[in-house]
Design a protein around this motif. Structure first.
Motif, PDB file in Angstrom:
ATOM      1  N   ILE A 104     -25.098  15.315 -11.075  1.00 30.76           N
ATOM      2  CA  ILE A 104     -25.618  16.834 -11.160  1.00 30.76           C
ATOM      3  C   ILE A 104     -26.629  17.011 -10.249  1.00 30.76           C
ATOM      4  O   ILE A 104     -27.657  15.943 -10.901  1.00 30.76           O
ATOM      5  N   GLY A 105     -26.987  17.744  -9.672  1.00 31.11           N
ATOM      6  CA  GLY A 105     -28.185  17.953  -8.903  1.00 31.11           C
ATOM      7  C   GLY A 105     -28.232  17.181  -7.553  1.00 31.11           C
ATOM      8  O   GLY A 105     -29.263  17.573  -6.829  1.00 31.11           O
ATOM      9  N   ASP A 106     -27.316  16.355  -7.311  1.00 33.06           N
ATOM     10  CA  ASP A 106     -27.156  16.006  -5.851  1.00 33.06           C
ATOM     11  C   ASP A 106     -27.128  16.940  -4.784  1.00 33.06           C
ATOM     12  O   ASP A 106     -26.474  18.060  -5.060  1.00 33.06           O
ATOM     13  N   ARG A 107     -27.575  16.752  -3.918  1.00 34.15           N
ATOM     14  CA  ARG A 107     -27.726  17.620  -2.617  1.00 34.15           C
ATOM     15  C   ARG A 107     -26.640  16.844  -1.484  1.00 34.15           C
ATOM     16  O   ARG A 107     -26.421  15.663  -1.240  1.00 34.15           O
ATOM     17  N   VAL A 108     -25.832  17.620  -1.087  1.00 32.72           N
ATOM     18  CA  VAL A 108     -24.472  17.561  -0.124  1.00 32.72           C
ATOM     19  C   VAL A 108     -24.029  18.425   1.144  1.00 32.72           C
ATOM     20  O   VAL A 108     -24.770  19.376   0.862  1.00 32.72           O
ATOM     21  N   ASP A 109     -23.874  17.765   1.953  1.00 31.66           N
ATOM     22  CA  ASP A 109     -23.351  18.485   3.246  1.00 31.66           C
ATOM     23  C   ASP A 109     -21.807  18.692   3.080  1.00 31.66           C
ATOM     24  O   ASP A 109     -20.816  17.467   2.777  1.00 31.66           O
ATOM     25  N   VAL A 110     -21.309  19.665   3.311  1.00 27.43           N
ATOM     26  CA  VAL A 110     -19.710  20.139   3.072  1.00 27.43           C
ATOM     27  C   VAL A 110     -19.343  20.281   4.365  1.00 27.43           C
ATOM     28  O   VAL A 110     -19.625  21.522   5.040  1.00 27.43           O
ATOM     29  N   THR A 111     -18.217  19.663   4.897  1.00 28.34           N
ATOM     30  CA  THR A 111     -17.526  19.824   6.347  1.00 28.34           C
ATOM     31  C   THR A 111     -16.009  20.385   6.060  1.00 28.34           C
ATOM     32  O   THR A 111     -15.352  19.849   5.017  1.00 28.34           O
ATOM     33  N   GLY A 112     -15.695  21.364   6.773  1.00 22.87           N
ATOM     34  CA  GLY A 112     -14.320  21.773   6.759  1.00 22.87           C
ATOM     35  C   GLY A 112     -13.968  22.617   8.120  1.00 22.87           C
ATOM     36  O   GLY A 112     -14.767  22.628   8.845  1.00 22.87           O
ATOM     37  N   ILE A 113     -12.935  23.209   8.236  1.00 21.36           N
ATOM     38  CA  ILE A 113     -12.487  24.194   9.057  1.00 21.36           C
ATOM     39  C   ILE A 113     -12.611  25.614   8.801  1.00 21.36           C
ATOM     40  O   ILE A 113     -12.084  25.999   7.713  1.00 21.36           O
ATOM     41  N   SER A 114     -13.528  26.171   9.467  1.00 20.86           N
ATOM     42  CA  SER A 114     -13.821  27.564   9.115  1.00 20.86           C
ATOM     43  C   SER A 114     -12.512  28.478   9.135  1.00 20.86           C
ATOM     44  O   SER A 114     -11.685  28.501   9.781  1.00 20.86           O
ATOM     45  N   LYS A 115     -12.498  29.866   8.586  1.00 20.66           N
ATOM     46  CA  LYS A 115     -11.567  30.571   8.556  1.00 20.66           C
ATOM     47  C   LYS A 115     -11.342  31.030  10.021  1.00 20.66           C
ATOM     48  O   LYS A 115     -12.134  31.461  10.716  1.00 20.66           O
ATOM     49  N   GLY A 116     -10.216  31.027  10.506  1.00 26.74           N
ATOM     50  CA  GLY A 116     -10.006  31.573  11.763  1.00 26.74           C
ATOM     51  C   GLY A 116      -9.757  33.155  11.724  1.00 26.74           C
ATOM     52  O   GLY A 116      -9.244  33.785  10.926  1.00 26.74           O
ATOM     53  N   LYS A 117     -10.628  34.081  12.787  1.00 28.18           N
ATOM     54  CA  LYS A 117     -10.574  35.469  12.576  1.00 28.18           C
ATOM     55  C   LYS A 117     -10.081  36.128  13.773  1.00 28.18           C
ATOM     56  O   LYS A 117     -10.436  37.311  14.306  1.00 28.18           O
TER      57      LYS A 117
END
Length: 210
Positions: A104-117
C-alpha cells in the motif's frame, strides 16, 4: 524481487480514506502470474523473467508456443511479457508471483490498450479549435491548412490530422496503490487506467516518483 505483474481491469469504484474523503479507484486483478522463462546475461545478454497470465485453451495455442510452455508444465497463457530483473538467480520456471510484490502506498505505472473510439476529426482527436461560425463560413470543424508552400511542397510526416482515435498502447504514470487484497489477488489503484473492463494490464513499480 520482480517489480511488475500482469493483470486484468475489473472496473472502477470508490473507497473512503481514513480522513473520510472519497478516493476513486480502479480494481485490478493482478496475477497470479507464472514465471515461464528466466533470461540470464551469459545466454541471452540481459537479465529478465518472462511471466504469463490468463488461462488459454490448448487448441488456441500455436505449436511453437505450446512447446515453450510445456517445459514449464503450468498450463497455457493468453498474455506473456518480459520484466527486467536485477538478479535472475532468484527465479525459476514455474514460480508463481502474486500481489505480495506490491505494498500500500507504492507508486506504479499501468500500461494497457486504450479504448478505441473510431475515426475522429481533428477537433475531437487533437483538440483543435473550430473555425468561425458566422458570415457563411463553412470551415467550422475542418482542420485548416495541412500542406506547405512551394518548398517542400508536401505534408510533413507526423502532421496532426483526422484518423483513428484510441486502440493504442497507453501508459498512465505514477499512480498510487490504495489497497492490496492478496486473498482475492486484487489491487486498488487510485485513478483511471487505460482500456475497458476485462482489458489486460501491465503494472510496474514506477521510477518517476514525484
Amino acid at each position: 524481487m520482480v517489480k511488475a505483474l500482469l493483470g486484468r481491469k475489473l472496473g472502477m469504484t470508490q473507497v473512503f480514506a481514513e480522513d473520510g474523503s472519497v478516493v476513486p479507484v480502479t480494481v485490478v486483478q493482478a496475477g497470479p502470474c507464472v514465471v515461464t522463462q528466466v533470461k540470464v546475461p551469459a545466454r541471452d545478454g540481459y537479465s529478465a523473467v518472462q511471466i504469463g497470465f490468463g488461462e488459454q485453451k490448448e487448441k488456441k495455442v500455436t505449436r511453437p508456443l505450446k512447446g515453450h510452455l510445456d517445459k514449464v508444465g503450468k498450463g497455457y497463457f493468453r498474455i506473456l511479457r518480459e520484466v527486467r530483473v536485477e538478479n535472475p538467480d532468484e527465479f525459476e520456471p514455474g514460480q508463481v508471483l502474486d500481489t505480495s510484490v506490491f505494498l500500500i502506498g507504492d507508486r506504479v505505472d499501468v500500461t494497457g490498450i486504450s479504448k478505441g473510439k473510431g475515426f475522429a476529426g481533428t477537433v475531437k482527436r487533437w483538440g483543435f479549435s473550430r473555425g468561425p461560425v458566422t458570415h457563411g463560413c463553412k470551415n467550422i470543424r475542418e482542420p485548416g491548412s495541412t500542406g506547405c508552400a512551394t518548398f517542400p511542397g508536401r505534408v510533413i510526416k507526423g502532421k496532426k490530422m483526422a484518423g483513428q482515435k484510441g486502440n493504442k498502447r497507453a501508459t498512465v504514470l505514477n499512480l498510487r496503490i490504495v489497497d492490496v487484497r492478496p486473498e482475492e489477488n486484487l489491487l486498488l489503484i487510485k485513478g483511471a487506467v487505460p482500456g475497458g473492463i476485462n482489458g489486460f494490464l501491465l503494472i510496474r513499480k514506477t521510477n518517476r516518483v514525484r
